[in-house]
Design an enzyme around this catalytic site. Structure first.
Site, PDB file in Angstrom:
ATOM      1  N   HIS A   1       0.833  -1.201   0.000  1.00 60.63           N
ATOM      2  CA  HIS A   1       0.000   0.000   0.000  1.00 60.63           C
ATOM      3  C   HIS A   1       0.870   1.254   0.000  1.00 60.63           C
ATOM      4  O   HIS A   1       1.947   1.287   0.599  1.00 60.63           O
ATOM      5  CB  HIS A   1      -0.915   0.025   1.226  1.00 60.63           C
TER       6      HIS A   1
ATOM      7  N   CYS B   1      -0.066   2.575  -4.645  1.00 61.25           N
ATOM      8  CA  CYS B   1      -0.858   3.759  -4.944  1.00 61.25           C
ATOM      9  C   CYS B   1      -0.114   5.011  -4.491  1.00 61.25           C
ATOM     10  O   CYS B   1       0.717   4.963  -3.587  1.00 61.25           O
ATOM     11  CB  CYS B   1      -2.206   3.681  -4.226  1.00 61.25           C
TER      12      CYS B   1
END
Length: 385
Positions: A201, A257
């Site tokens: 992440h 991301c």
């Protein structure tokens, strides 16, 4: 003839030490174990026991000391050999004799035994969490195979941090990821090829020091971020980018991301679909984000305000689109490809894969982004690991 000695590291690994070696470093947890000969150990133990006996005698009441020392014993004490004079030594001299010998000096920095090529690979699946991912550990393992089989990285020079690792020091916590980053660049020299890969992440948070044009810091999300926090781009730049010396080169692949400028490199390559590009300067006059003379390049999965994706279209399994497309582009581009060739191949591969998906969402527009510590001609400069 002296022979090799078998030494056990604190992590449990057995190692063979060469005759006469003063220290040995574990290839698993990188702990340095100091070595001493059996004679040195016995001498040190004898010296410590004898000194403690003398210290206990000095602490006894004076009347007991006088009762114990009869005239014959005093005459023997006067005729004692020189080593017995420790009885009359001042306390500070006795303590100096009890101190262990200083450890031998290592002649080189710790990373140097791992050669010119070193890599840190992080894969975080966040198992058991509501935001768990499925393919990040597989991404790290795929990258390790690629570096060893295709790019000539020694397996011993690759440090893996995933939830599958047995050693607690190789779990991708914030502390361990920081230490791994520092290990990667420690003692770097000219012609070193350093590689960093992260699959997991990513996120953004408010910029508090005013060094971001968009007012947001980018960050990596370690396994224990809920208690220890994120690793923001300011710290990544300070640890991995600024220590690079002249002639050293760092490549990073970040499959996450909001990862566009997560290394805080000064220049962003803005490429159009027709292949034309322009360099966008991201630096601030108040903050230095460059290297110490080396070069740094980062391939990110998407821009700062975008989300990256994973897709089973490539292999039939969940995999990071960025990781797979990077490995595939280098393999298929032929010998000595340019950065421009790789970037175009990666973008084309992801577009084609997204076109085969049965669903559509806003993530389809996200494409790899190249950032660099310096501007250069991406169609003339060769990509070399």
């Amino acid at each position: 003839m002296s022979s090799q000695r078998e030494v056990r590291c604190r992590c449990g690994r057995w190692m063979w030490a060469q005759p006469g070696a003063g220290a040995i470093q574990c290839s698993t947890c990188h702990t340095v174990t100091q070595l001493h000969s059996l004679v040195d150990v016995l001498r040190g133990a004898h010296r410590m026991i004898y000194g403690l006996q003398q210290l206990r005698r000095q602490q006894q009441p004076p009347q007991m000391m006088m009762a114990q020392r009869s005239p014959p014993q005093m005459m023997v004490a006067q005729r004692s050999p020189p080593q017995m004079m420790v009885q009359r030594s001042p306390p500070q001299m006795m303590m100096a004799q009890l101190s262990p010998p200083p450890p031998p000096r290592l002649l080189e920095a710790l990373p140097s035994p791992f050669g010119k090529k070193r890599a840190v690979l992080c894969g975080v699946n966040y198992r058991g969490k509501s935001y768990s991912l499925k393919g990040c550990i597989s991404d790290a393992k795929s990258m390790r195979s690629f570096l060893v089989q295709q790019m000539g990285f020694p397996i011993e020079s690759i440090l893996m941090l995933t939830e599958d690792e047995a050693c607690p020091k190789k779990i991708p916590t914030k502390r361990n990821m920081r230490k791994a980053m520092k290990w990667l660049v420690e003692g770097n020299r000219a012609r070193d090829s350093l590689f960093f890969h992260y699959s997991g992440h990513g996120a953004q948070q408010k910029d508090y020091d005013g060094d971001e044009i968009d007012g947001q810091d980018e960050a990596l999300i370690p396994l224990d971020h809920e208690t220890e926090g994120k690793i923001i781009d300011d710290e990544i730049n300070e640890i991995l980018v600024r220590p690079l010396v002249h002639g050293a080169k760092l490549h990073a692949v970040v499959d996450a991301c909001n990862s566009g400028t997560v290394f805080d490199l000064s220049f962003v390559c803005r490429m159009e679909r027709n292949g034309s590009y322009d360099w966008e300067h991201q630096g601030s006059g108040r903050f230095y984000k460059g290297t110490g003379g080396g070069e740094a390049f980062c391939f990110s999965a998407c821009d700062d305000d975008e989300a990256s994706g994973y897709t089973p279209v490539f292999t039939g399994k969940n995999a990071g689109a960025m990781t797979y497309s990077f490995i595939n582009a280098v393999k298929t581009a032929g010998p000595a490809p340019t950065y421009g060739q790789l970037l175009n191949l990666m973008c084309s591969s992801i577009r084609e894969a997204q076109s085969r998906l049965t669903y559509t969402d806003s993530d389809e527009s996200s494409e790899p982004l190249l950032t660099s510590s310096e501007k250069f001609d991406i169609y003339k400069t060769k990509f070399v690991l």
